[in-house]
Design an enzyme around this catalytic site. Structure first.
Site, PDB file in Angstrom:
ATOM      1  N   SER A   1       3.467  -7.422   5.160  1.00  0.00           N
ATOM      2  CA  SER A   1       3.342  -6.043   4.693  1.00  0.00           C
ATOM      3  C   SER A   1       3.595  -5.119   5.878  1.00  0.00           C
ATOM      4  CB  SER A   1       1.932  -5.815   4.143  1.00  0.00           C
ATOM      5  OG  SER A   1       1.630  -4.440   4.186  1.00  0.00           O
TER       6      SER A   1
ATOM      7  N   HIS B   1       6.745  -7.530   1.455  1.00  0.00           N
ATOM      8  CA  HIS B   1       5.738  -7.008   0.530  1.00  0.00           C
ATOM      9  C   HIS B   1       5.621  -5.514   0.823  1.00  0.00           C
ATOM     10  CE1 HIS B   1       1.849  -7.201  -1.721  1.00  0.00           C
ATOM     11  NE2 HIS B   1       1.456  -6.290  -0.837  1.00  0.00           N
TER      12      HIS B   1
ATOM     13  N   ASP C   1       4.076  -1.986   0.048  1.00  0.00           N
ATOM     14  CA  ASP C   1       2.870  -1.407  -0.551  1.00  0.00           C
ATOM     15  C   ASP C   1       3.109   0.028  -0.998  1.00  0.00           C
ATOM     16  OD1 ASP C   1       0.820  -3.480  -0.391  1.00  0.00           O
ATOM     17  OD2 ASP C   1       1.099  -3.336   1.776  1.00  0.00           O
TER      18      ASP C   1
ATOM     19  N   MET D   1       1.631   3.252  -2.896  1.00  0.00           N
ATOM     20  CA  MET D   1       0.345   3.855  -3.290  1.00  0.00           C
ATOM     21  C   MET D   1       0.581   5.284  -3.765  1.00  0.00           C
ATOM     22  SD  MET D   1      -2.116   2.571  -0.220  1.00  0.00           S
ATOM     23  CE  MET D   1      -1.948   0.923   0.495  1.00  0.00           C
TER      24      MET D   1
ATOM     25  N   HIS E   1       4.321  -3.855  -4.290  1.00  0.00           N
ATOM     26  CA  HIS E   1       2.936  -3.950  -4.748  1.00  0.00           C
ATOM     27  C   HIS E   1       2.531  -2.555  -5.199  1.00  0.00           C
ATOM     28  CE1 HIS E   1      -1.553  -4.710  -3.548  1.00  0.00           C
ATOM     29  NE2 HIS E   1      -1.393  -4.553  -4.841  1.00  0.00           N
TER      30      HIS E   1
ATOM     31  N   MET F   1       0.320   0.005  -6.318  1.00  0.00           N
ATOM     32  CA  MET F   1      -1.071   0.456  -6.417  1.00  0.00           C
ATOM     33  C   MET F   1      -1.043   1.869  -6.986  1.00  0.00           C
ATOM     34  SD  MET F   1      -2.322  -1.229  -2.856  1.00  0.00           S
ATOM     35  CE  MET F   1      -0.653  -1.376  -2.240  1.00  0.00           C
TER      36      MET F   1
ATOM     37  N   MET G   1      -6.363  -9.806  -4.967  1.00  0.00           N
ATOM     38  CA  MET G   1      -6.616  -8.978  -3.780  1.00  0.00           C
ATOM     39  C   MET G   1      -7.826  -9.509  -3.021  1.00  0.00           C
ATOM     40  SD  MET G   1      -4.310  -6.701  -3.446  1.00  0.00           S
ATOM     41  CE  MET G   1      -5.045  -5.772  -2.095  1.00  0.00           C
TER      42      MET G   1
ATOM     43  N   ASP H   1      -3.726 -11.105  -0.694  1.00  0.00           N
ATOM     44  CA  ASP H   1      -3.309  -9.914   0.042  1.00  0.00           C
ATOM     45  C   ASP H   1      -4.533  -9.165   0.535  1.00  0.00           C
ATOM     46  OD1 ASP H   1      -2.057  -7.626   0.988  1.00  0.00           O
ATOM     47  OD2 ASP H   1      -1.590  -6.824  -1.009  1.00  0.00           O
TER      48      ASP H   1
HETATM   49  C1  DX5 Z   1      -3.853  -3.146   0.930  1.00  0.00           C
HETATM   50  C2  DX5 Z   1      -2.420  -3.643   0.864  1.00  0.00           C
HETATM   51  C3  DX5 Z   1      -2.155  -4.861   1.696  1.00  0.00           C
HETATM   52  C4  DX5 Z   1      -2.615  -4.780   3.105  1.00  0.00           C
HETATM   53  C5  DX5 Z   1      -2.150  -5.880   4.000  1.00  0.00           C
HETATM   54  O1  DX5 Z   1      -4.035  -2.137   0.031  1.00  0.00           O
HETATM   55  O2  DX5 Z   1      -2.094  -3.963  -0.457  1.00  0.00           O
HETATM   56  O3  DX5 Z   1      -0.834  -5.309   1.505  1.00  0.00           O
HETATM   57  O4  DX5 Z   1      -2.319  -3.562   3.667  1.00  0.00           O
HETATM   58  O5  DX5 Z   1      -2.524  -5.590   5.289  1.00  0.00           O
HETATM   59  P1  DX5 Z   1      -3.619  -6.402   6.112  1.00  0.00           P
HETATM   60  O6  DX5 Z   1      -3.083  -7.801   6.235  1.00  0.00           O
HETATM   61  O7  DX5 Z   1      -3.699  -5.664   7.385  1.00  0.00           O
HETATM   62  O8  DX5 Z   1      -4.899  -6.362   5.319  1.00  0.00           O
HETATM   63 ZN    ZN Z   2      -0.284  -5.169  -0.773  1.00  0.00          ZN
END
Ligand code: DX5
Ligand code: ZN
Length: 225
Positions: free
Chosen positions: A12, A37, A39, A41, A71, A73, A142, A176
């Protein structure tokens, strides 16, 4: 049976220098990442903002071949299916918690040519996501509250992974949050085979060795069973 499972590492880039998204991503791939991956948000489903499909599309413009998982969110995952497909995303992983008709979202994702991942937060029982295993390609458990990188791994979530692995020997199960060299054993033993790792890989002195260590650990457990 489990020899058909692959151990895959998807870093990520959340905690990387996002002004250098392309360089950081390419570096991870050059160092052996199996997929990226990404992320996404929305500041609503989680209390943080990252980037959306315009940024993913630009990244795809620079990186033609790699497997991109987004991913999602976000509160309305159905809203971003078409733009993410257009951006060149390979797998659309979304949280089931805010969604009324999960099956419908899964179907739309497939219609847009992407693989489907269904994700649950730590507080959501595994039975909620189990309902959708037959229509999804992967389940994401998660191991932190979604929203931020660099949080502490929640070992109690391994119960969910163990349950899924025992009952679905060939299911792709992703973990994750807080996953790195010190927690990978726990994830591998529980049965996870898609491994997201942010801070531990981004901050590693030797990214390539860290990615290899994570993959080898999972690979060895898969091949033992
Ligand atoms: C959290 C994310 C993850 C996360 C991974 O909301 O979905 O992908 O940031 O990062 P680490 O490995 O630092 O927890
Ligand atoms: Zn993630």
């Amino acid at each position: 049976m489990s020899r058909h499972l692959k151990a895959l590492i998807g870093p990520s880039i959340l905690n990387a220098d996002l002004s250098k998204l392309h360089e950081e991503s390419q570096k991870l791939l050059d160092n052996g990442a199996d997929y990226l991956h990404l992320d996404v948000m929305d500041g609503h489903f989680v209390p943080n903002l990252t980037f959306g499909h315009p940024v993913v599309k630009c990244l795809r413009g620079k990186i033609k071949e790699a497997f991109f998982e987004t991913h999602m969110m976000v509160s309305k995952p159905e809203q971003w299916i078409a733009p993410m497909a257009d951006a060149g995303v390979n797998q659309y992983t979304f949280h089931i918690e805010p969604v009324d008709n999960v099956a419908d979202v899964c179907r739309k994702i497939k219609e847009h040519g992407m693989k489907v991942g269904v994700a649950i937060k730590p507080g959501t029982p595994v039975s909620e996501v189990e309902k959708y295993i037959n229509i999804a390609d992967m389940v994401l458990i998660m191991t932190v509250e979604p929203g931020f990188g660099g949080q502490k791994f929640m070992e109690d979530q391994m119960e969910k992974v163990k349950y899924l692995r025992e009952n679905y020997p060939l299911l792709d199960i992703e973990v994750d949050g807080g996953v790195g060299p010190s927690t990978i054993n726990c994830c591998a033993k529980a049965g996870a085979n898609w491994i997201v790792s942010g801070t531990a890989v981004i901050g590693a002195a030797d990214q390539s060795a860290t990615i290899k260590l994570l993959r080898d650990t999972v690979h060895n457990v898969i091949n033992k069973n």
